[in-house]
Design a protein around this motif. Structure first.
Motif, short mmCIF file in Angstrom:
data_model
loop_
_atom_site.label_atom_id
_atom_site.label_comp_id
_atom_site.label_asym_id
_atom_site.label_seq_id
_atom_site.Cartn_x
_atom_site.Cartn_y
_atom_site.Cartn_z
N GLY A 114 43.89 11.29 6.17
CA GLY A 114 42.55 10.86 6.69
C GLY A 114 41.84 11.85 7.32
O GLY A 114 40.46 12.03 7.25
N PRO A 115 42.28 12.78 8.31
CA PRO A 115 41.56 13.71 9.01
C PRO A 115 41.10 14.71 8.01
O PRO A 115 39.84 15.17 8.07
CB PRO A 115 42.71 14.64 9.83
CG PRO A 115 43.56 13.50 9.99
CD PRO A 115 43.56 12.61 8.85
N ALA A 116 41.74 15.09 6.91
CA ALA A 116 40.93 16.05 5.80
C ALA A 116 40.15 15.39 5.15
O ALA A 116 39.18 15.97 4.43
CB ALA A 116 42.40 16.33 5.11
N THR A 117 40.13 14.02 4.79
CA THR A 117 39.26 12.97 4.17
C THR A 117 38.04 13.27 5.08
O THR A 117 36.83 13.39 4.40
CB THR A 117 39.61 11.80 3.89
OG1 THR A 117 40.98 11.70 3.22
CG2 THR A 117 38.59 11.00 3.27
N MET A 118 37.93 13.16 6.29
CA MET A 118 36.87 13.18 7.19
C MET A 118 36.09 14.62 6.99
O MET A 118 34.86 14.59 7.11
CB MET A 118 37.27 13.01 8.48
CG MET A 118 36.20 12.95 9.68
SD MET A 118 36.48 12.94 11.21
CE MET A 118 37.43 14.40 11.64
N THR A 119 36.91 15.63 7.06
CA THR A 119 36.25 16.93 6.97
C THR A 119 35.45 17.20 5.47
O THR A 119 34.56 17.74 5.71
CB THR A 119 37.36 17.79 7.09
OG1 THR A 119 38.15 17.88 8.39
CG2 THR A 119 36.86 19.39 6.99
N VAL A 120 36.32 16.89 4.58
CA VAL A 120 35.74 16.89 3.31
C VAL A 120 34.34 16.08 3.08
O VAL A 120 33.48 16.59 2.62
CB VAL A 120 36.86 16.45 2.12
CG1 VAL A 120 35.95 16.38 0.71
CG2 VAL A 120 37.85 17.18 2.08
N VAL A 121 34.52 14.76 3.64
CA VAL A 121 33.22 13.70 3.43
C VAL A 121 32.17 14.48 4.33
O VAL A 121 30.80 14.65 3.79
CB VAL A 121 33.55 12.48 3.90
CG1 VAL A 121 32.23 11.61 3.97
CG2 VAL A 121 34.68 11.89 2.99
N ILE A 122 32.54 15.10 5.34
CA ILE A 122 31.30 15.44 6.39
C ILE A 122 31.12 16.51 5.60
O ILE A 122 29.37 16.77 5.74
CB ILE A 122 31.64 15.72 7.56
CG1 ILE A 122 32.12 14.35 8.41
CG2 ILE A 122 30.71 16.36 8.61
CD1 ILE A 122 31.01 13.36 8.54
N LEU A 123 31.67 17.61 5.33
CA LEU A 123 31.03 19.03 4.92
C LEU A 123 30.33 18.68 3.54
O LEU A 123 29.23 19.17 3.48
CB LEU A 123 32.24 19.70 4.52
CG LEU A 123 32.95 20.50 5.46
CD1 LEU A 123 34.13 21.38 5.09
CD2 LEU A 123 31.98 21.41 6.39
N ASN A 124 30.59 17.87 2.60
CA ASN A 124 29.96 17.42 1.40
C ASN A 124 28.74 16.87 1.51
O ASN A 124 27.58 16.80 0.88
CB ASN A 124 30.94 16.86 0.47
CG ASN A 124 31.90 17.68 -0.28
OD1 ASN A 124 31.50 18.81 -0.38
ND2 ASN A 124 33.19 17.19 -0.27
#
Length: 305
Positions: free
Chosen positions: A224-234
Motif C-alpha cells: 500500500g505505501p508504495a502504491t500511494m507513492t506511485v499513484v501520487i507521483l503519476n
C-alpha cells in the motif's frame, strides 16, 4: 532484622524542568540548509509567480492589473477542453503506470532468466529525453511511412492515423507516456515487494492459499505505501504533462490533444507573459486540489488497515 535504609545521595539528580525551553536547539541547525533551499527554490518562485500573475509584464517592465489575467484566462474557449483532456490524460497514464508497474515488479522480483537485464530494459526509457522519445514515436506513428503501420500492413491490418485522428491522438501520446514512465513505478513497487517479509507467504502457502489469495490478502495490502507513492507521483506527472504532447502533436489535430500546459505555452509564445503566468498558477491550484485530497484518502486507508 530489617535492612537499613539507603543513605541519601550526596549529589541528587537534577530535577527535569518542564517546558520547551529545555529542548536543545542544536538539531535545528541541521534543518537550515534544506530549509534555505526550500525557501529559495520553491517558496520565493511560487510567491513571485503569484505576484506576476496579477500584472502585465515583460522582461523589463510590469504593470499591476489585478485579476484581469485570470478573467481573460477563464474566458479562453480552449480552456474547458484542455482541462478535460488533462484529466483524461492523467487518468489513463496513472492507471496504466500503476497496473503495468505492479505487474512488471511482481514478474521481475520472481525467479526468471536474465532478470537483471530485463530490469535495466524496463528502466531504460526513463533515462531518455522526453523530447527525443516524442520525436521518435512521431516518426513511428506516421500514418503512411511509419514503421508501426507498415508492420500492421504486413499482417493485413490497415493502421489508423495515430496522431492525425482526433479520437486517437491523445490516447496514442498517453500510451507512449506509459511506456516511458513505467520504469519508475516498477522500481518503487519492487522496493515495496522486497520489504514484505517472506514468512507471510510461507505461512499462507502452508495454509493452502492460492496464488491469487496470496496476492489479494498479502501483497496488495502490504504494498500500500508504495502504491500511494506511485499513484501520487503519476497523477502529478499526468496533470503537468507537456513535453510528449507538444513534440508529438503540438496540441493537435486542431485542439483535440491540448492540455493545460500546452495552452499555457501557447500564451507564452504569443508574448502574453502575465496571462501565461496566471495559467501556471491555475494549474498549480488544480494539481494541489487533486493530489492533496488523494494523499489524505490514502493515508486514512493506511491507518484504517
Amino acid at each position: 532484622m530489617a535492612p537499613a535504609a539507603p543513605a541519601p545521595s550526596e549529589h541528587p539528580p537534577p530535577r527535569r524542568q518542564r517546558g520547551r525551553s529545555t529542548r536543545s536547539r542544536y538539531p535545528l541547525w541541521f534543518l537550515l540548509p534544506g530549509g534555505g533551499l526550500l525557501v529559495l527554490l520553491f517558496v520565493v518562485p511560487t510567491a513571485t509567480s503569484f505576484y506576476f500573475s496579477l500584472t502585465r509584464w515583460t522582461l523589463f517592465d510590469s504593470t499591476f492589473i489585478g485579476l484581469e489575467n485570470y478573467a481573460t484566462f477563464f474566458q479562453d474557449p480552449q480552456l474547458f477542453g484542455s482541462f478535460v483532456h488533462t484529466l483524461v490524460y492523467a487518468v489513463i497514464t496513472s492507471v496504466g503506470k500503476v497496473l503495468s508497474g505492479l505487474a512488471l515488479a511482481i514478474l521481475l522480483n520472481g525467479r526468471i532468466i536474465a532478470r537483471g537485464y530485463l530490469r535495466a530494459v524496463v528502466f531504460f526509457p526513463v533515462l531518455v529525453s522526453a523530447v527525443g522519445i516524442g520525436i521518435t514515436f512521431k516518426v513511428l506513428f506516421d500514418p503512411f511511412d511509419g514503421l508501426i503501420n507498415r508492420v500492421l500492413g504486413i499482417v493485413g491490418i490497415d493502421g489508423p492515423g495515430w496522431l492525425t485522428n482526433p479520437d486517437l491522438a491523445l490516447t496514442s501520446v498517453a500510451m507512449v507516456d506509459i511506456w516511458k514512465g513505467v520504469g519508475v513505478s516498477t522500481l518503487i513497487f519492487m522496493a515495496g515487494l522486497v520489504a514484505i517479509p517472506r514468512d507471510y507467504y510461507e505461512s499462507a502457502h502452508i495454509d493452502g492459499a492460492t496464488d491469487w489469495q496470496r496476492f489479494r490478502f498479502i501483497t496488495l495490502p502490504l504494498v500500500g505505501p508504495a502504491t500511494m507513492t506511485v499513484v501520487i507521483l503519476n497523477v502529478i506527472s499526468g496533470l503537468r504533462s507537456f513535453e510528449l504532447i507538444w513534440t508529438m502533436t503540438g496540441g493537435g489535430p486542431g485542439f483535440t490533444s491540448d492540455v493545460l500546459a500546452s495552452v499555457i505555452y501557447k500564451k507564452y509564445q504569443a508574448g502574453l507573459y502575465g496571462l501565461s503566468t496566471a495559467g501556471n498558477v491555475v494549474m498549480f491550484v488544480v494539481v494541489a486540489a487533486i493530489t492533496i485530497p488523494l494523499y489524505r484518502w490514502f493515508r486514512r486507508r493506511e491507518v484504517a488497515q
